[in-house]
Design a protein around this motif. Sequence first.
Motif, PDB file in Angstrom:
ATOM      1  N   SER A 258       0.841  -1.207   0.000  1.00 43.32           N
ATOM      2  CA  SER A 258       0.000   0.000   0.000  1.00 43.32           C
ATOM      3  C   SER A 258       0.867   1.244   0.000  1.00 43.32           C
ATOM      4  CB  SER A 258      -0.907   0.046   1.233  1.00 43.32           C
ATOM      5  OG  SER A 258      -0.195   0.517   2.365  1.00 43.32           O
TER       6      SER A 258
ATOM      7  N   ILE B 149      -5.994   0.145  -0.079  1.00 46.66           N
ATOM      8  CA  ILE B 149      -6.178   1.510  -0.573  1.00 46.66           C
ATOM      9  C   ILE B 149      -7.140   2.204   0.366  1.00 46.66           C
ATOM     10  CG2 ILE B 149      -7.004   2.936  -2.487  1.00 46.66           C
ATOM     11  CD1 ILE B 149      -6.222   0.616  -4.325  1.00 46.66           C
TER      12      ILE B 149
ATOM     13  N   LYS C 244      -6.794   6.469  -7.360  1.00 42.73           N
ATOM     14  CA  LYS C 244      -5.511   5.796  -7.173  1.00 42.73           C
ATOM     15  C   LYS C 244      -5.389   4.463  -7.921  1.00 42.73           C
ATOM     16  CE  LYS C 244      -3.922   9.269  -5.311  1.00 42.73           C
ATOM     17  NZ  LYS C 244      -5.157   9.973  -5.638  1.00 42.73           N
TER      18      LYS C 244
END
Lengths: 221, 221
Positions: A36, A141, A149
């Motif tokens: 991440s 996320i 993203k």
Amino acid sequence: MRIDLSRDVLAGNDSTAEANQRALADAGVLCVGLLSSPGAGKTTLLEATADAWGDASRLAVIVGDVATEADADRLRDKGIPSIQINTQHHGATCHLTAESVTVALAQLDLDSTDLLFVENVGNLVCPVGFRLGEHRRVVLISVAEGADKPIKYPKAILETDLALVTKTDLAPYVDVSLESLTHSIRQVKPNAEILGLSTKTGDGMAEWVSWLRELKAGSVA
Amino acid sequence: MRIDLSRDVLAGNDSTAEANQRALADAGVLCVGLLSSPGAGKTTLLEATADAWGDASRLAVIVGDVATEADADRLRDKGIPSIQINTQHHGATCHLTAESVTVALAQLDLDSTDLLFVENVGNLVCPVGFRLGEHRRVVLISVAEGADKPIKYPKAILETDLALVTKTDLAPYVDVSLESLTHSIRQVKPNAEILGLSTKTGDGMAEWVSWLRELKAGSVA
């Protein structure tokens, strides 16, 4: 600093990753990798997972960071055996390598481990290309990062097995929701497996732990 | 993929960065670099800065991303001349290089530009070591990322000139505040210059624009 995408280096990493994966399967340890951005909630997820799993001592974590032992300390406080790898002392600062995981594995008691997490450096780009020996890879996320993203970092979606949308409790304050992130994840990967959760409210934790238990009960490791 | 920290490559990048910086100073253009994790709010900050600056056409942006033209499109919608660099087509995916900025500069009308922003790939590790020709470098850290990020990514604090704490409107929901982030930033760099802001409420925008105007009025470029 230049990224050398030479096939030799990647092939060398891949063969070490395969050896790690075999060693883990032989020991009956399921290995899940976490990728991440910085601050998406990887360590907090593992703390909550320890609570939900029942016996934290049957989990283990290998955690990569540029600097500090902070994450491993937090996880040890939860009773999870944890090995910290500081990547600034290795050739590659921005991601773990399969070789660094091999070194860490030697320090863990695999016989008393059901489930090993490998928590990578916070970075949505560099860790993606480096398999470490995980049986499954999960990308986190946070809703606070914005709905775009997945589209801007598509390989992080394409080369992982589960997208975990975290911090869903913040959705009302950031104009991003599990639904809008699901939409952009599926633009990149139509059949993506997606779960949403908030460690703060506990929403989605049961589904996440079920996902892990089903994997563990299956034939993966 | 291995990071080759050879002095030759870094020195080559540095000399190109110095040439960029000189060319910008000669043209009277102040250049400010932005670094952050994915989703800390770099593009949104630039949209808000365009509104506050008065004449968006006097600004310009070079924006790096792994994929998509999305950020440059957003900025052009605001009237800011913008060049997108997709790093996946270059040797280094995870950060801009001085050379990629040189190429982009040739596509901008520097004579009608007061202030050029270079928005790097969302990544708190790799971009730090690569000067691009900026007169000042700014790191953005969102309160939603947690108070420990400055300590875990210390070079991003040490090698930049201003720490911008973003999304301060989320502070009540994440148990992280401008104060707690200031504390951890100062642990890494006691004399750090720090501003907090929220593009949502507008808090701190005046101080940010003053910081830019003072730089511009000074002798930097």
